[in-house]
Design a protein around this motif. Sequence first.
Motif, PDB file in Angstrom:
ATOM      1  N   THR A  94     -18.043   2.458  59.650  1.00  0.00           N
ATOM      2  CA  THR A  94     -17.884   1.059  59.279  1.00  0.00           C
ATOM      3  C   THR A  94     -16.450   0.617  59.519  1.00  0.00           C
ATOM      4  N   LYS A 153     -15.392  -1.831  57.795  1.00  0.00           N
ATOM      5  CA  LYS A 153     -15.045  -2.296  56.451  1.00  0.00           C
ATOM      6  C   LYS A 153     -14.714  -1.066  55.620  1.00  0.00           C
ATOM      7  N   ASP A 156     -14.992   0.040  49.439  1.00  0.00           N
ATOM      8  CA  ASP A 156     -16.300  -0.073  48.799  1.00  0.00           C
ATOM      9  C   ASP A 156     -16.690  -1.521  48.537  1.00  0.00           C
ATOM     10  N   ASP A 157     -15.727  -2.361  48.128  1.00  0.00           N
ATOM     11  CA  ASP A 157     -16.057  -3.746  47.795  1.00  0.00           C
ATOM     12  C   ASP A 157     -16.348  -4.600  49.020  1.00  0.00           C
ATOM     13  N   GLU A 158     -16.129  -4.051  50.215  1.00  0.00           N
ATOM     14  CA  GLU A 158     -16.446  -4.773  51.448  1.00  0.00           C
ATOM     15  C   GLU A 158     -17.830  -4.411  51.991  1.00  0.00           C
ATOM     16  N   ASN A 159     -18.458  -3.389  51.417  1.00  0.00           N
ATOM     17  CA  ASN A 159     -19.733  -2.899  51.918  1.00  0.00           C
ATOM     18  C   ASN A 159     -20.849  -3.147  50.917  1.00  0.00           C
ATOM     19  N   GLU A 160     -22.013  -3.588  51.418  1.00  0.00           N
ATOM     20  CA  GLU A 160     -23.153  -3.846  50.551  1.00  0.00           C
ATOM     21  C   GLU A 160     -23.789  -2.530  50.121  1.00  0.00           C
ATOM     22  N   LYS A 219     -12.497  -0.444  44.318  1.00  0.00           N
ATOM     23  CA  LYS A 219     -12.946  -1.367  43.278  1.00  0.00           C
ATOM     24  C   LYS A 219     -13.582  -0.617  42.116  1.00  0.00           C
TER      25      LYS A 219
END
Length: 397
Positions: A171, A173, A176-180, A230
């Motif tokens: 990824t 991204k 963690d807060d950028e990934n769903e 996060k």
Amino acid sequence: MQAVKITEKVYWVGAIDWNIRDFHGYSTKRGTTYNAYLVLGEKPTLIDTVKKEFYGEMMARIKSVIDPKKIKIIISNHSEMDHSGALPQAVAAIEPEEVYVSAMGMKDITAQFHQELKLKTVKTGDKIDVGGDTISFVEARMLHWPDSMFSYLEKENVLFTNDVFGMHYATSKLFDDENEERMWLYEAEKYYANIVLPYSDIVLRFLDQVKKMGLAPRIIAPDHGFVWRKDPAKIVNLYAKWAAQAPKNKAVIVYDTMWGSTEKMAVQIADALREGGTEVKQLSMHACHRSDIATELLDASALIVGSPVLNSGIFPSLADVLCYLKGLRKKGLVGATFGSYGWSPAPIDELGKMLETMGVQVVAPAVKSLFVPDETVLKNCRELGLTVSKEVAKKLQ
């Protein structure tokens, strides 16, 4: 190639492998990352390197922050080649003052590269001054290699965990807060099921040890996947859950078929399991990879295996997956077997013995069909499914 800033003093300088699809027999459908980290200070420090083929990418990211020659310290938390492969090149180019490894890391890296890298060993409780901050070490033996260790940047409160808390997930991204969660959760579970599961007892002891040490990092930085900034507690809690191996009312049917007979039997067993209130995953080796089966088995209570007979033996795909699953040492399973044959049913009986060597409690006689299953055989398949469902319910009471 640009580094990614994690904190005022820490940068990600790793590499993204978008194209890898097989990692030691583990299907990596979403690729992976090889994470390396640069810690700035009076003694700039590189934590882990990358797979040899990605050395240039790592160095380019380092150069976007500082001249690599300014790096004074390299730390190798794990000697597996996807993290140490670029170590000899990095040491030659950077010429660091010190290269730190665990005692087993010293042994492994020496055996892998057969060259003098001027390694120094550290153990749990050891600390090094990196100028303005301190890195302390925690050995994490058998998570998942004997050499594994964590490095903790104390003032920044960042814990570098090598393969632990990671996943094979490419990824751009990198947090963690950028990934769903719906995108990464399966990959994290798959990583645990296929790599960490055999060491679950060690995971539980280690998590308890870390808690007693008072470590509560604000950032967890593993060597695969993204960085937990996060909510690092989320992956720690997931590891505790997976390590406990608490099963649910779920059965996994693994089978292969030549002319469809074994598949007809699998369908009846699956339907009976559903009738008994058990969730079912019916997985054909024609369509599934061994690592996906291991993932489905992580929270299962039952493993049912079916095979046709080929050349007086079980079908090769079943031998493959059972060998793989045996090494993962999943606990607490009940099981049963079934299959079709043309001359001798003996190989189907061997399936039961293979399950027993894996620690699976076989709870029903094997159902065997001479060529195409008739109504009696299909009825026996349903009875097998209902028996397994009842045994699962008993275990969960």
